[in-house]
Design an enzyme around this catalytic site. Structure first.
Site, mmCIF file in Angstrom:
data_model
loop_
_atom_site.group_PDB
_atom_site.id
_atom_site.type_symbol
_atom_site.label_atom_id
_atom_site.label_comp_id
_atom_site.label_asym_id
_atom_site.label_seq_id
_atom_site.Cartn_x
_atom_site.Cartn_y
_atom_site.Cartn_z
ATOM 1 C CG ASP A 1 -1.912 1.092 1.256
ATOM 2 O OD1 ASP A 1 -2.418 1.451 0.178
ATOM 3 O OD2 ASP A 1 -2.184 1.622 2.342
ATOM 4 C CG ASP B 1 -1.976 7.951 2.872
ATOM 5 O OD1 ASP B 1 -1.179 8.879 2.717
ATOM 6 O OD2 ASP B 1 -2.839 7.933 3.767
ATOM 7 C CG ASP C 1 -2.106 1.959 6.378
ATOM 8 O OD1 ASP C 1 -2.317 1.610 5.196
ATOM 9 O OD2 ASP C 1 -2.705 2.897 6.939
#
Length: 282
Positions: free
Chosen positions: A21, A23, A217
């Site tokens: 990922d 961000d 995240d």
């Protein structure tokens, strides 16, 4: 971290490819997370196949490449895979050369044009909803009316909110819910946590799920989509999911680390075919 981070042991199977990922893993908005540039540089320098995944459909890969470069992270344009690209690929496979009414920005409209779709509000086969910072009430109303007339409803991703410098803002999932409430029609979401997004990413770099790791995240998108696609997963604690929230979920990541900085040296170590076979577990 409350004992949640785990000892970084070699995996049972070598790791030949990486999905990650963006961000929360590499950047916060345009602020780089320490270790992110080194992690990408290690992947690029050693020639490991990798792909950066994002549910954000606003930007084209070229836009995202430029944004990452400004953050000191150098990534090839073709190493970025967005929910807009995955949505366009899905539609191209389903109904090549079709038509769609699109709500979104350049990342989505460019991807749709590149597969040969006609963007029109005159009897389109699909309504495709993506992310934009300026959702138009008129455009949403048009989408509702087209869906009521029989257009199929597709959305790039189910994220209900997104980050901004001023705090959370409504995202695709929230607007999709509005349209669903008005029409009674649920969209088909292409982006994470749909494993379709992960499978399309694996195919793009010719990688196999058994030898690929997903770094993310968020437990509710990155980890679950990796899990359902058959990948091992690594949760970093620099983004949405915090250490004390992990146990709330009925599934777990394969590994938990403080940040992407903990993964830099493992790009080579976990690719060592001669390593001793031990458990890869928290």
């Amino acid at each position: 971290m409350g004992g949640m981070t785990s000892r970084l042991q070699p995996p049972k199977r070598t790791v030949r490819a990486w999905l990650s990922d963006m961000d929360g893993v590499l950047v916060h908005e345009e602020e780089p997370i320490p270790g992110a540039a080194d992690f990408i540089a290690r992947l690029t320098g050693t020639g490991r196949p990798f792909l950066l995944l994002t549910n954000n459909s606003i930007y084209t890969p070229r836009d995202l490449q430029a944004r990452l470069h400004r953050s000191g992270i150098d990534v090839p344009e073709d190493a970025i895979w967005t929910s807009a690209l995955a949505t366009a690929q899905f539609l191209d496979n389903q109904r090549p050369g079709g038509s769609a009414y699109v709500i979104g920005e350049a990342g989505l409209t460019t991807a749709m044009h590149e597969i040969g779709y006609v963007l029109s509000e005159r009897e389109p086969e699909y309504v495709v909803l993506g992310e934009t910072r300026t959702y138009s009430f008129e455009a949403i109303t048009t989408a509702i009316r087209l869906i009521e007339k029989g257009a199929r409803f597709i959305a790039t991703n189910p994220d209900v909110s997104g980050p901004s410098i001023h705090g959370p803002i409504p995202a695709t999932g929230s607007v999709a819910a509005l349209i669903t409430k008005a029409t009674g029609v649920e969209p088909y979401f292409v982006g994470k946590p749909n494993p379709l997004m992960m499978r399309s990413a694996l195919n793009r770099i010719d990688a196999h799920s058994e030898t690929t790791v997903m770094v993310g995240d968020r437990m509710d998108t990155d980890v679950i989509s990796g899990l359902e696609a058959g990948l091992r997963t690594i949760l970093v604690l620099t983004g949405s999911t915090k250490a004390d929230q992990i146990e709330r979920f009925p599934y777990r990541p394969t590994h938990v680390v403080d940040s992407v900085a903990d993964l830099v040296d493992l790009v080579d170590e976990w690719n060592d075919e001669s390593q001793e076979v031990v458990d890869f577990a928290p």
